[in-house]
Scaffold this motif. Structure first.
Motif, PDB file in Angstrom:
ATOM      1  N   GLY A  33      19.922   0.017   4.675  1.00  0.00           N
ATOM      2  CA  GLY A  33      19.100   1.190   4.370  1.00  0.00           C
ATOM      3  C   GLY A  33      19.742   1.978   3.248  1.00  0.00           C
ATOM      4  O   GLY A  33      20.960   1.903   3.031  1.00  0.00           O
ATOM      5  N   LEU A  34      18.922   2.749   2.566  1.00  0.00           N
ATOM      6  CA  LEU A  34      19.395   3.479   1.397  1.00  0.00           C
ATOM      7  C   LEU A  34      18.742   4.856   1.369  1.00  0.00           C
ATOM      8  O   LEU A  34      17.545   4.968   1.608  1.00  0.00           O
ATOM      9  CB  LEU A  34      18.924   2.673   0.191  1.00  0.00           C
ATOM     10  N   VAL A  35      19.535   5.891   1.118  1.00  0.00           N
ATOM     11  CA  VAL A  35      18.973   7.236   0.923  1.00  0.00           C
ATOM     12  C   VAL A  35      19.234   7.611  -0.528  1.00  0.00           C
ATOM     13  O   VAL A  35      20.390   7.598  -0.972  1.00  0.00           O
ATOM     14  CB  VAL A  35      19.651   8.283   1.840  1.00  0.00           C
ATOM     15  N   LEU A  36      18.170   7.912  -1.263  1.00  0.00           N
ATOM     16  CA  LEU A  36      18.321   8.221  -2.691  1.00  0.00           C
ATOM     17  C   LEU A  36      18.224   9.727  -2.919  1.00  0.00           C
ATOM     18  O   LEU A  36      17.239  10.354  -2.555  1.00  0.00           O
ATOM     19  CB  LEU A  36      17.252   7.486  -3.492  1.00  0.00           C
ATOM     20  N   GLY A  37      19.244  10.295  -3.525  1.00  0.00           N
ATOM     21  CA  GLY A  37      19.309  11.742  -3.716  1.00  0.00           C
ATOM     22  C   GLY A  37      18.691  12.215  -5.020  1.00  0.00           C
ATOM     23  O   GLY A  37      18.014  11.450  -5.708  1.00  0.00           O
ATOM     24  N   SER A  38      18.937  13.476  -5.357  1.00  0.00           N
ATOM     25  CA  SER A  38      18.377  14.154  -6.536  1.00  0.00           C
ATOM     26  C   SER A  38      18.494  13.316  -7.806  1.00  0.00           C
ATOM     27  O   SER A  38      19.597  12.937  -8.192  1.00  0.00           O
ATOM     28  CB  SER A  38      19.145  15.451  -6.829  1.00  0.00           C
ATOM     29  N   SER A 114      21.694  -2.050   9.713  1.00  0.00           N
ATOM     30  CA  SER A 114      22.981  -1.847  10.387  1.00  0.00           C
ATOM     31  C   SER A 114      24.010  -1.205   9.457  1.00  0.00           C
ATOM     32  O   SER A 114      25.076  -0.794   9.912  1.00  0.00           O
ATOM     33  CB  SER A 114      23.512  -3.160  10.944  1.00  0.00           C
ATOM     34  N   SER A 115      23.683  -1.153   8.162  1.00  0.00           N
ATOM     35  CA  SER A 115      24.504  -0.395   7.201  1.00  0.00           C
ATOM     36  C   SER A 115      23.567   0.486   6.412  1.00  0.00           C
ATOM     37  O   SER A 115      22.487   0.033   6.004  1.00  0.00           O
ATOM     38  CB  SER A 115      25.206  -1.321   6.207  1.00  0.00           C
ATOM     39  N   ILE A 116      23.960   1.727   6.194  1.00  0.00           N
ATOM     40  CA  ILE A 116      23.129   2.629   5.393  1.00  0.00           C
ATOM     41  C   ILE A 116      23.983   3.253   4.302  1.00  0.00           C
ATOM     42  O   ILE A 116      25.092   3.758   4.555  1.00  0.00           O
ATOM     43  CB  ILE A 116      22.421   3.671   6.294  1.00  0.00           C
ATOM     44  N   LEU A 117      23.476   3.168   3.072  1.00  0.00           N
ATOM     45  CA  LEU A 117      24.180   3.703   1.907  1.00  0.00           C
ATOM     46  C   LEU A 117      23.459   4.975   1.465  1.00  0.00           C
ATOM     47  O   LEU A 117      22.237   4.965   1.283  1.00  0.00           O
ATOM     48  CB  LEU A 117      24.174   2.666   0.774  1.00  0.00           C
ATOM     49  N   ARG A 173      33.523   1.020   1.576  1.00  0.00           N
ATOM     50  CA  ARG A 173      34.225   1.743   0.501  1.00  0.00           C
ATOM     51  C   ARG A 173      34.904   0.747  -0.424  1.00  0.00           C
ATOM     52  O   ARG A 173      34.790   0.830  -1.651  1.00  0.00           O
ATOM     53  CB  ARG A 173      35.274   2.690   1.106  1.00  0.00           C
ATOM     54  N   GLU A 174      35.576  -0.212   0.184  1.00  0.00           N
ATOM     55  CA  GLU A 174      36.294  -1.212  -0.614  1.00  0.00           C
ATOM     56  C   GLU A 174      35.301  -2.047  -1.434  1.00  0.00           C
ATOM     57  O   GLU A 174      35.541  -2.347  -2.614  1.00  0.00           O
ATOM     58  CB  GLU A 174      37.080  -2.093   0.356  1.00  0.00           C
ATOM     59  N   ALA A 175      34.171  -2.388  -0.826  1.00  0.00           N
ATOM     60  CA  ALA A 175      33.150  -3.181  -1.531  1.00  0.00           C
ATOM     61  C   ALA A 175      32.623  -2.421  -2.749  1.00  0.00           C
ATOM     62  O   ALA A 175      32.400  -3.011  -3.808  1.00  0.00           O
ATOM     63  CB  ALA A 175      32.008  -3.533  -0.576  1.00  0.00           C
ATOM     64  N   ALA A 176      32.440  -1.105  -2.615  1.00  0.00           N
ATOM     65  CA  ALA A 176      31.930  -0.307  -3.746  1.00  0.00           C
ATOM     66  C   ALA A 176      32.899  -0.392  -4.927  1.00  0.00           C
ATOM     67  O   ALA A 176      32.488  -0.592  -6.075  1.00  0.00           O
ATOM     68  CB  ALA A 176      31.729   1.142  -3.316  1.00  0.00           C
ATOM     69  N   HIS A 177      34.198  -0.260  -4.634  1.00  0.00           N
ATOM     70  CA  HIS A 177      35.191  -0.330  -5.719  1.00  0.00           C
ATOM     71  C   HIS A 177      35.178  -1.713  -6.377  1.00  0.00           C
ATOM     72  O   HIS A 177      35.271  -1.825  -7.597  1.00  0.00           O
ATOM     73  CB  HIS A 177      36.592  -0.019  -5.168  1.00  0.00           C
ATOM     74  N   ARG A 178      35.052  -2.745  -5.549  1.00  0.00           N
ATOM     75  CA  ARG A 178      35.056  -4.119  -6.089  1.00  0.00           C
ATOM     76  C   ARG A 178      33.847  -4.335  -7.003  1.00  0.00           C
ATOM     77  O   ARG A 178      33.973  -4.844  -8.119  1.00  0.00           O
ATOM     78  CB  ARG A 178      35.054  -5.116  -4.912  1.00  0.00           C
ATOM     79  N   VAL A 179      32.674  -3.905  -6.536  1.00  0.00           N
ATOM     80  CA  VAL A 179      31.451  -4.103  -7.322  1.00  0.00           C
ATOM     81  C   VAL A 179      31.548  -3.333  -8.644  1.00  0.00           C
ATOM     82  O   VAL A 179      31.184  -3.848  -9.706  1.00  0.00           O
ATOM     83  CB  VAL A 179      30.212  -3.638  -6.516  1.00  0.00           C
ATOM     84  N   ALA A 180      32.051  -2.099  -8.590  1.00  0.00           N
ATOM     85  CA  ALA A 180      32.170  -1.298  -9.823  1.00  0.00           C
ATOM     86  C   ALA A 180      33.112  -1.989 -10.803  1.00  0.00           C
ATOM     87  O   ALA A 180      32.826  -2.099 -11.995  1.00  0.00           O
ATOM     88  CB  ALA A 180      32.683   0.102  -9.490  1.00  0.00           C
ATOM     89  N   LYS A 181      34.226  -2.491 -10.284  1.00  0.00           N
ATOM     90  CA  LYS A 181      35.217  -3.152 -11.143  1.00  0.00           C
ATOM     91  C   LYS A 181      34.595  -4.365 -11.838  1.00  0.00           C
ATOM     92  O   LYS A 181      34.776  -4.561 -13.041  1.00  0.00           O
ATOM     93  CB  LYS A 181      36.414  -3.570 -10.281  1.00  0.00           C
ATOM     94  N   GLU A 182      33.827  -5.136 -11.063  1.00  0.00           N
ATOM     95  CA  GLU A 182      33.169  -6.311 -11.646  1.00  0.00           C
ATOM     96  C   GLU A 182      32.167  -5.909 -12.725  1.00  0.00           C
ATOM     97  O   GLU A 182      31.943  -6.653 -13.676  1.00  0.00           O
ATOM     98  CB  GLU A 182      32.450  -7.108 -10.546  1.00  0.00           C
ATOM     99  N   ALA A 183      31.574  -4.713 -12.568  1.00  0.00           N
ATOM    100  CA  ALA A 183      30.593  -4.245 -13.560  1.00  0.00           C
ATOM    101  C   ALA A 183      31.279  -3.521 -14.724  1.00  0.00           C
ATOM    102  O   ALA A 183      30.605  -3.049 -15.641  1.00  0.00           O
ATOM    103  CB  ALA A 183      29.579  -3.323 -12.886  1.00  0.00           C
ATOM    104  N   GLY A 184      32.609  -3.377 -14.662  1.00  0.00           N
ATOM    105  CA  GLY A 184      33.343  -2.848 -15.814  1.00  0.00           C
ATOM    106  C   GLY A 184      33.593  -1.348 -15.793  1.00  0.00           C
ATOM    107  O   GLY A 184      33.894  -0.752 -16.819  1.00  0.00           O
ATOM    108  N   PHE A 185      33.468  -0.714 -14.644  1.00  0.00           N
ATOM    109  CA  PHE A 185      33.832   0.704 -14.575  1.00  0.00           C
ATOM    110  C   PHE A 185      34.554   0.984 -13.269  1.00  0.00           C
ATOM    111  O   PHE A 185      34.661   0.108 -12.411  1.00  0.00           O
ATOM    112  CB  PHE A 185      32.611   1.626 -14.763  1.00  0.00           C
ATOM    113  N   LEU A 273      24.587  -0.005  -7.079  1.00  0.00           N
ATOM    114  CA  LEU A 273      23.818  -0.075  -5.832  1.00  0.00           C
ATOM    115  C   LEU A 273      23.384  -1.503  -5.532  1.00  0.00           C
ATOM    116  O   LEU A 273      23.445  -1.953  -4.386  1.00  0.00           O
ATOM    117  CB  LEU A 273      22.602   0.851  -5.890  1.00  0.00           C
ATOM    118  N   ARG A 274      22.962  -2.225  -6.571  1.00  0.00           N
ATOM    119  CA  ARG A 274      22.509  -3.612  -6.347  1.00  0.00           C
ATOM    120  C   ARG A 274      23.643  -4.445  -5.732  1.00  0.00           C
ATOM    121  O   ARG A 274      23.461  -5.104  -4.710  1.00  0.00           O
ATOM    122  CB  ARG A 274      22.016  -4.253  -7.645  1.00  0.00           C
ATOM    123  N   GLY A 275      24.817  -4.373  -6.355  1.00  0.00           N
ATOM    124  CA  GLY A 275      25.955  -5.145  -5.853  1.00  0.00           C
ATOM    125  C   GLY A 275      26.414  -4.664  -4.480  1.00  0.00           C
ATOM    126  O   GLY A 275      26.806  -5.461  -3.622  1.00  0.00           O
TER     127      GLY A 275
END
Ligand code: HPA
Length: 283
Positions: A33-38, A114-117, A173-185, A273-275
């Motif tokens: 699940g995903l909640v999209l903010g402002s 079962s996971s919500i971002l 949390r760890e997955a977010a850092h990994r995905v960002a690193k792979e995307a170059g930021f 978000l995609r990754g």
């Protein structure tokens, strides 16, 4: 089940959401699940096989009055992972009861996620941070003066006294850092202070929040996280730092700036978000 109970209301919303989203076909339960903010709602339009159900068509789900928050529960997939997504959310400061504020998040969990971002826009408190930075939440301070769990406990959802020692899932949390690193930021990480709003803070309040250990400040997320941890859902959350907090920023704060910065970070955010969804779906 009676509509006079939380569980009854939740089951009614869930049943109608299933019916409307499957359009007579088989319902595919979402994994994430995903909640999209402002200013971040545009992500929903990138889902594959997108089906939108307006909040108005779903009982017990209030529509937001805030510019930049359209109100749809969106169904689709990302890289093969079935997803449900709140395009727009309501806030406590709009005058909604706390149960309504978290009803969408609970509905996504009942639909199967079962996971919500959760994403939000936030003011940066930490020295050296800049508008456009993205921060993974390591923890939060609930300073709304409210809790999503006040009232009789719904034992079918979770325990009376839920543990909050790892509110934001370490694996996510760890997955977010990994995905960002792979995307170059890279991503910031820190503590989010959730306040009632709707005013932005005073400079004195920002100094207080910094002393309390906050790195960013906003008006959402903490109540949803509490409701979801009660249900044992894994939560990951990401703040788009849209401005420097009051007293650090040299200019007046305004919602147009918040939305504009969130939109300018869109490409980074969509990639992340995609990754992140794919990683969360595999957990
Ligand atoms: N304060 C509170 N909420 C916010 C801010 C802020 O500076 N920026 C975006 N949401």
């Amino acid at each position: 089940m009676s509509e006079s109970t939380l569980l009854g209301r939740l089951d009614e919303t869930t049943r109608i959401a299933r019916e409307k989203s499957s359009r007579g076909g088989a319902f595919v339960p979402p994994r994430v699940g995903l909640v999209l903010g402002s200013g971040l709602g545009g992500f929903a339009d990138t889902l594959e096989n997108l089906v939108k159900v307006p909040y108005q068509e779903l009982p017990h789900l209030p529509s937001s009055t805030v510019v930049g928050h359209s109100g749809n529960l969106c169904f689709g997939s990302v890289g093969g992972v079935p997803v449900v997504c709140m395009q727009g959310r309501v806030h406590l400061y709009e005058g909604h009861p706390v149960e309504s504020v978290v009803h969408g998040a609970r509905t996504m969990a009942r639909l199967g996620a079962s996971s919500i971002l959760i994403t939000n826009a936030a003011g940066g408190i930490e020295a050296g941070w800049a508008p456009g930075d993205l921060m993974v939440l390591s923890d939060h301070l609930n300073l709304t003066g409210q809790s999503s769990l006040v009232g009789p406990n719904e034992d079918a959802l979770g325990p009376r006294f839920p543990d909050m020692s790892a509110a934001y899932d370490p694996g996510l949390r760890e997955a977010a850092h990994r995905v960002a690193k792979e995307a170059g930021f890279s991503l910031r990480e820190g503590v989010y202070a959730g306040l009632l709003g709707p005013t932005y803070e005073t400079p004195a309040e920002i100094r207080m929040l910094r002393t309390m250990g906050a790195h960013a400040v906003g008006m959402s997320t903490v109540l949803e996280t509490i409701a979801l941890r009660h249900m044992k859902v894994k939560v990951g959350a990401l703040s788009c730092i849209t401005n420097l907090a009051a007293g650090i920023s040299k200019t007046e704060l305004n919602h147009a700036e918040v939305e504009e910065t969130a939109r300018a970070s869109r490409d980074k955010l969509v990639a992340l978000l995609r990754g992140w969804i794919v990683a969360a779906g595999a957990q």
